[in-house]
Motif scaffolding. Structure first.
Motif, PDB file in Angstrom:
ATOM      1  N   GLY A  69       0.833  -1.197   0.000  1.00  0.00           N
ATOM      2  CA  GLY A  69       0.000   0.000   0.000  1.00  0.00           C
ATOM      3  C   GLY A  69       0.864   1.241   0.000  1.00  0.00           C
ATOM      4  N   TYR A  70       0.256   2.382   0.335  1.00  0.00           N
ATOM      5  CA  TYR A  70       0.961   3.658   0.295  1.00  0.00           C
ATOM      6  C   TYR A  70       2.291   3.553   1.022  1.00  0.00           C
ATOM      7  CZ  TYR A  70       2.199   8.478   1.388  1.00  0.00           C
ATOM      8  OH  TYR A  70       2.875   9.667   1.532  1.00  0.00           O
ATOM      9  N   SER A  71       3.352   3.966   0.337  1.00  0.00           N
ATOM     10  CA  SER A  71       4.694   3.894   0.914  1.00  0.00           C
ATOM     11  C   SER A  71       5.500   5.113   0.521  1.00  0.00           C
ATOM     12  CB  SER A  71       5.439   2.653   0.414  1.00  0.00           C
ATOM     13  OG  SER A  71       4.781   1.472   0.798  1.00  0.00           O
ATOM     14  N   VAL A  72       6.368   5.523   1.418  1.00  0.00           N
ATOM     15  CA  VAL A  72       7.293   6.620   1.164  1.00  0.00           C
ATOM     16  C   VAL A  72       8.701   6.139   1.497  1.00  0.00           C
ATOM     17  CG1 VAL A  72       7.994   8.952   1.809  1.00  0.00           C
ATOM     18  CG2 VAL A  72       5.568   8.381   1.694  1.00  0.00           C
ATOM     19  N   PHE A  73       9.614   6.368   0.573  1.00  0.00           N
ATOM     20  CA  PHE A  73      11.030   6.123   0.785  1.00  0.00           C
ATOM     21  C   PHE A  73      11.696   7.491   0.620  1.00  0.00           C
ATOM     22  CE2 PHE A  73       9.118   2.365  -1.133  1.00  0.00           C
ATOM     23  CZ  PHE A  73       9.374   1.422  -0.156  1.00  0.00           C
ATOM     24  N   PRO A  74      11.890   8.236   1.715  1.00  0.00           N
ATOM     25  CA  PRO A  74      12.372   9.612   1.610  1.00  0.00           C
ATOM     26  C   PRO A  74      13.739   9.735   0.939  1.00  0.00           C
ATOM     27  CG  PRO A  74      11.615   9.160   3.836  1.00  0.00           C
ATOM     28  CD  PRO A  74      11.636   7.856   3.102  1.00  0.00           C
ATOM     29  N   GLU A  75      14.597   8.742   1.141  1.00  0.00           N
ATOM     30  CA  GLU A  75      15.926   8.821   0.539  1.00  0.00           C
ATOM     31  C   GLU A  75      16.485   7.421   0.301  1.00  0.00           C
ATOM     32  OE1 GLU A  75      18.459  11.112   3.145  1.00  0.00           O
ATOM     33  OE2 GLU A  75      17.537  10.251   4.921  1.00  0.00           O
ATOM     34  N   HIS A  76      17.495   7.361  -0.568  1.00  0.00           N
ATOM     35  CA  HIS A  76      18.217   6.133  -0.901  1.00  0.00           C
ATOM     36  C   HIS A  76      17.336   5.084  -1.589  1.00  0.00           C
ATOM     37  CE1 HIS A  76      21.202   7.999   1.607  1.00  0.00           C
ATOM     38  NE2 HIS A  76      20.480   7.838   2.696  1.00  0.00           N
ATOM     39  N   VAL A  77      16.303   5.499  -2.302  1.00  0.00           N
ATOM     40  CA  VAL A  77      15.385   4.534  -2.908  1.00  0.00           C
ATOM     41  C   VAL A  77      16.097   3.659  -3.940  1.00  0.00           C
ATOM     42  CG1 VAL A  77      14.459   6.038  -4.732  1.00  0.00           C
ATOM     43  CG2 VAL A  77      13.063   4.168  -3.818  1.00  0.00           C
ATOM     44  N   ALA A 135      17.368   8.644  -8.919  1.00  0.00           N
ATOM     45  CA  ALA A 135      16.312   8.748  -7.903  1.00  0.00           C
ATOM     46  C   ALA A 135      16.878   8.679  -6.492  1.00  0.00           C
ATOM     47  CB  ALA A 135      15.281   7.646  -8.101  1.00  0.00           C
ATOM     48  N   GLU A 136      16.371   9.542  -5.646  1.00  0.00           N
ATOM     49  CA  GLU A 136      16.725   9.561  -4.227  1.00  0.00           C
ATOM     50  C   GLU A 136      15.492   9.249  -3.382  1.00  0.00           C
ATOM     51  OE1 GLU A 136      19.023  10.026  -0.761  1.00  0.00           O
ATOM     52  OE2 GLU A 136      19.616   9.730  -2.823  1.00  0.00           O
ATOM     53  N   GLY A 137      14.361   9.912  -3.672  1.00  0.00           N
ATOM     54  CA  GLY A 137      13.136   9.732  -2.893  1.00  0.00           C
ATOM     55  C   GLY A 137      11.997   9.213  -3.748  1.00  0.00           C
ATOM     56  N   TYR A 138      11.032   8.581  -3.080  1.00  0.00           N
ATOM     57  CA  TYR A 138       9.904   7.958  -3.795  1.00  0.00           C
ATOM     58  C   TYR A 138       8.691   7.936  -2.881  1.00  0.00           C
ATOM     59  CZ  TYR A 138       7.162   4.167  -5.949  1.00  0.00           C
ATOM     60  OH  TYR A 138       6.167   3.410  -6.520  1.00  0.00           O
ATOM     61  N   LEU A 144       0.387   4.905  -8.821  1.00  0.00           N
ATOM     62  CA  LEU A 144       0.607   6.339  -8.931  1.00  0.00           C
ATOM     63  C   LEU A 144       1.794   6.646  -8.022  1.00  0.00           C
ATOM     64  CD1 LEU A 144      -0.216   9.198  -9.868  1.00  0.00           C
ATOM     65  CD2 LEU A 144      -1.749   9.286  -7.881  1.00  0.00           C
ATOM     66  N   CYS A 145       2.840   7.253  -8.583  1.00  0.00           N
ATOM     67  CA  CYS A 145       4.032   7.508  -7.762  1.00  0.00           C
ATOM     68  C   CYS A 145       4.727   8.796  -8.168  1.00  0.00           C
ATOM     69  CB  CYS A 145       5.004   6.339  -7.840  1.00  0.00           C
ATOM     70  SG  CYS A 145       5.766   6.101  -9.456  1.00  0.00           S
ATOM     71  N   GLY A 146       5.485   9.315  -7.229  1.00  0.00           N
ATOM     72  CA  GLY A 146       6.349  10.472  -7.457  1.00  0.00           C
ATOM     73  C   GLY A 146       7.770  10.088  -7.114  1.00  0.00           C
ATOM     74  N   ILE A 147       8.716  10.548  -7.936  1.00  0.00           N
ATOM     75  CA  ILE A 147      10.126  10.204  -7.756  1.00  0.00           C
ATOM     76  C   ILE A 147      10.937  11.500  -7.754  1.00  0.00           C
ATOM     77  CG2 ILE A 147      12.089   8.927  -8.706  1.00  0.00           C
ATOM     78  CD1 ILE A 147       9.926   7.180 -10.186  1.00  0.00           C
ATOM     79  N   SER A 148      11.852  11.594  -6.789  1.00  0.00           N
ATOM     80  CA  SER A 148      12.638  12.810  -6.626  1.00  0.00           C
ATOM     81  C   SER A 148      14.128  12.504  -6.669  1.00  0.00           C
ATOM     82  CB  SER A 148      12.289  13.443  -5.276  1.00  0.00           C
ATOM     83  OG  SER A 148      13.079  14.568  -5.031  1.00  0.00           O
ATOM     84  N   ARG A 149      14.895  13.455  -7.168  1.00  0.00           N
ATOM     85  CA  ARG A 149      16.360  13.321  -7.180  1.00  0.00           C
ATOM     86  C   ARG A 149      16.988  13.784  -5.871  1.00  0.00           C
ATOM     87  NH1 ARG A 149      15.820  15.272 -12.720  1.00  0.00           N
ATOM     88  NH2 ARG A 149      16.048  13.446 -14.047  1.00  0.00           N
ATOM     89  N   THR A 150      16.163  14.347  -5.012  1.00  0.00           N
ATOM     90  CA  THR A 150      16.631  14.784  -3.699  1.00  0.00           C
ATOM     91  C   THR A 150      15.768  14.102  -2.647  1.00  0.00           C
ATOM     92  OG1 THR A 150      15.155  16.697  -3.738  1.00  0.00           O
ATOM     93  CG2 THR A 150      17.409  17.034  -4.549  1.00  0.00           C
ATOM     94  N   LYS A 151      16.135  14.286  -1.393  1.00  0.00           N
ATOM     95  CA  LYS A 151      15.333  13.718  -0.306  1.00  0.00           C
ATOM     96  C   LYS A 151      13.886  14.187  -0.455  1.00  0.00           C
ATOM     97  CE  LYS A 151      14.956  13.320   4.661  1.00  0.00           C
ATOM     98  NZ  LYS A 151      15.506  13.689   5.970  1.00  0.00           N
ATOM     99  N   LEU A 152      12.985  13.253  -0.389  1.00  0.00           N
ATOM    100  CA  LEU A 152      11.562  13.547  -0.557  1.00  0.00           C
ATOM    101  C   LEU A 152      10.923  13.720   0.808  1.00  0.00           C
ATOM    102  CD1 LEU A 152       9.321  13.772  -2.725  1.00  0.00           C
ATOM    103  CD2 LEU A 152       8.886  11.355  -2.365  1.00  0.00           C
ATOM    104  N   GLU A 153      10.285  14.854   1.001  1.00  0.00           N
ATOM    105  CA  GLU A 153       9.615  15.143   2.255  1.00  0.00           C
ATOM    106  C   GLU A 153       8.168  15.506   1.978  1.00  0.00           C
ATOM    107  OE1 GLU A 153      11.861  17.711   4.884  1.00  0.00           O
ATOM    108  OE2 GLU A 153      13.730  17.040   3.955  1.00  0.00           O
TER     109      GLU A 153
END
Length: 167
Positions: A111-119, A134-137, A153-162
């Protein structure tokens, strides 16, 4: 004695003030969340098909402050094929990737998951995360009526995701 009452009252007053401050912060966060949902809903009102999907991924990037967002459907086998994808502000068409070993596979199970960094390091089999830098997800499964996985549905970031607390 005389001063003990003042100390105890002072402690109670301090606790009440801290509780009031916490409630005010929660209310402000709730109001911000409601404004965001309202903005997202209004920007997608009246849209259908690809226009709607494109708006969803663009808004998700803005909301999360990330460079990439994907709205994908589960294809035959274990593959996600994009219905809409934005990367660095540009729409990307016909993007697909195998589901096994990816962060999306993890989301599809949990289910809903967040990996703020090191994804990318957390999912070394997902070579596309490494290529993106990718850094955050943050992701959520899209489920059908019988709770069967239909997509991601997902968002991916090159920096820490907050992501905001009420995401």
């Amino acid at each position: 004695s005389r001063y003990a009452d003042k100390d105890e009252i002072g402690l109670v007053v301090g606790a009440i003030n801290r509780m009031r401050q916490t409630l005010m912060e929660d209310l402000a966060a709730s109001q911000q969340s409601e404004r965001t949902v309202q903005m997202l809903a209004e920007s997608a009102a009246g849209l259908t098909g690809h226009e709607l999907f494109d708006t969803i991924v663009r808004n998700l990037c803005e909301y999360l402050g990330c460079e990439c967002a994907i709205l994908g459907r589960l294809n035959e086998g274990d593959e996600i094929r994009t219905m809409a994808m934005v990367l660095n502000g540009k729409m990307v068409s016909d993007y697909f990737y195998p589901l096994p070993g990816t962060s999306c596979a993890d989301v599809s199970r949990k289910g809903y998951s967040v990996f703020p960094e090191h994804v990318a390091a957390l999912f070394p089999e997902d070579k596309k995360l490494a290529v993106m830098g990718a850094e955050g997800y943050a992701g959520i499964p899209l489920l059908g009526r019988n709770n069967e996985l239909m997509g991601i549905l997902c968002g991916i970031s090159r920096t820490k995701l907050e992501p905001p607390a009420r995401t």
